[in-house]
Scaffold this motif. Structure first.
Motif, PDB file in Angstrom:
ATOM      1  N   LYS A 200       0.836  -1.201   0.000  1.00 22.03           N
ATOM      2  CA  LYS A 200       0.000   0.000   0.000  1.00 22.03           C
ATOM      3  C   LYS A 200       0.872   1.253   0.000  1.00 22.03           C
ATOM      4  O   LYS A 200       0.600   2.227  -0.717  1.00 22.03           O
ATOM      5  CB  LYS A 200      -0.911  -0.003   1.225  1.00 22.03           C
ATOM      6  N   HIS A 201       1.941   1.218   0.759  1.00 22.48           N
ATOM      7  CA  HIS A 201       2.860   2.352   0.818  1.00 22.48           C
ATOM      8  C   HIS A 201       3.540   2.565  -0.539  1.00 22.48           C
ATOM      9  O   HIS A 201       3.649   3.699  -1.023  1.00 22.48           O
ATOM     10  CB  HIS A 201       3.907   2.112   1.903  1.00 22.48           C
ATOM     11  N   GLU A 202       3.997   1.495  -1.158  1.00 22.75           N
ATOM     12  CA  GLU A 202       4.650   1.589  -2.470  1.00 22.75           C
ATOM     13  C   GLU A 202       3.681   2.070  -3.548  1.00 22.75           C
ATOM     14  O   GLU A 202       4.091   2.752  -4.493  1.00 22.75           O
ATOM     15  CB  GLU A 202       5.232   0.230  -2.875  1.00 22.75           C
ATOM     16  N   ALA A 203       2.418   1.744  -3.420  1.00 28.10           N
ATOM     17  CA  ALA A 203       1.428   2.158  -4.419  1.00 28.10           C
ATOM     18  C   ALA A 203       1.258   3.669  -4.436  1.00 28.10           C
ATOM     19  O   ALA A 203       0.900   4.249  -5.456  1.00 28.10           O
ATOM     20  CB  ALA A 203       0.082   1.491  -4.142  1.00 28.10           C
ATOM     21  N   HIS A 204       1.541   4.340  -3.328  1.00 27.76           N
ATOM     22  CA  HIS A 204       1.386   5.787  -3.248  1.00 27.76           C
ATOM     23  C   HIS A 204       2.687   6.538  -3.473  1.00 27.76           C
ATOM     24  O   HIS A 204       2.743   7.751  -3.317  1.00 27.76           O
ATOM     25  CB  HIS A 204       0.804   6.169  -1.881  1.00 27.76           C
ATOM     26  N   ARG A 205       3.716   5.824  -3.843  1.00 27.41           N
ATOM     27  CA  ARG A 205       5.025   6.441  -4.041  1.00 27.41           C
ATOM     28  C   ARG A 205       5.023   7.276  -5.323  1.00 27.41           C
ATOM     29  O   ARG A 205       4.465   6.889  -6.346  1.00 27.41           O
ATOM     30  CB  ARG A 205       6.084   5.360  -4.141  1.00 27.41           C
ATOM     31  N   ILE A 206       5.645   8.423  -5.281  1.00 27.92           N
ATOM     32  CA  ILE A 206       5.796   9.274  -6.455  1.00 27.92           C
ATOM     33  C   ILE A 206       7.228   9.111  -6.944  1.00 27.92           C
ATOM     34  O   ILE A 206       8.177   9.360  -6.206  1.00 27.92           O
ATOM     35  CB  ILE A 206       5.528  10.753  -6.121  1.00 27.92           C
ATOM     36  N   VAL A 207       7.363   8.680  -8.189  1.00 24.96           N
ATOM     37  CA  VAL A 207       8.690   8.462  -8.755  1.00 24.96           C
ATOM     38  C   VAL A 207       9.025   9.646  -9.643  1.00 24.96           C
ATOM     39  O   VAL A 207       8.318   9.953 -10.594  1.00 24.96           O
ATOM     40  CB  VAL A 207       8.737   7.152  -9.567  1.00 24.96           C
ATOM     41  N   ARG A 208      10.098  10.312  -9.317  1.00 25.13           N
ATOM     42  CA  ARG A 208      10.550  11.451 -10.117  1.00 25.13           C
ATOM     43  C   ARG A 208      11.725  11.007 -10.958  1.00 25.13           C
ATOM     44  O   ARG A 208      12.639  10.350 -10.491  1.00 25.13           O
ATOM     45  CB  ARG A 208      10.952  12.594  -9.206  1.00 25.13           C
ATOM     46  N   ASP A 209      11.712  11.420 -12.210  1.00 25.97           N
ATOM     47  CA  ASP A 209      12.742  11.009 -13.142  1.00 25.97           C
ATOM     48  C   ASP A 209      13.747  12.143 -13.281  1.00 25.97           C
ATOM     49  O   ASP A 209      13.974  12.660 -14.380  1.00 25.97           O
ATOM     50  CB  ASP A 209      12.098  10.644 -14.475  1.00 25.97           C
TER      51      ASP A 209
END
Length: 67
Positions: free
Chosen positions: A50-59
């Motif tokens: 659940k925590h990983e699903a809300h992660r914002i990945v910036r490139d």
């Protein structure tokens, strides 16, 4: 007339009873069932997912130098 008792056997039986009592106390104090352990692992995994699903990945590392 009294029964003849082998002291070596008597001591070993007494030591076993003491050891069993201590083991029983430790099981109630520290022990968890296999089902409890599995349930806890599944809850932790669900929380991580659940925590990983809300992660914002910036490139930020792969920015285009032409910009």
């Amino acid at each position: 007339m009294a029964d003849i008792v082998n002291l070596k056997t008597f001591r070993k039986e007494k030591a076993r009873r003491v050891k069993d009592a201590e083991a029983s106390a430790n099981r109630t104090k520290f022990g968890r069932t296999k089902a409890d352990k599995i349930r806890e692992r599944e809850e932790e995994a669900r929380g991580r997912d659940k925590h990983e699903a809300h992660r914002i990945v910036r490139d930020e590392d792969n920015t285009d130098p032409a910009r």
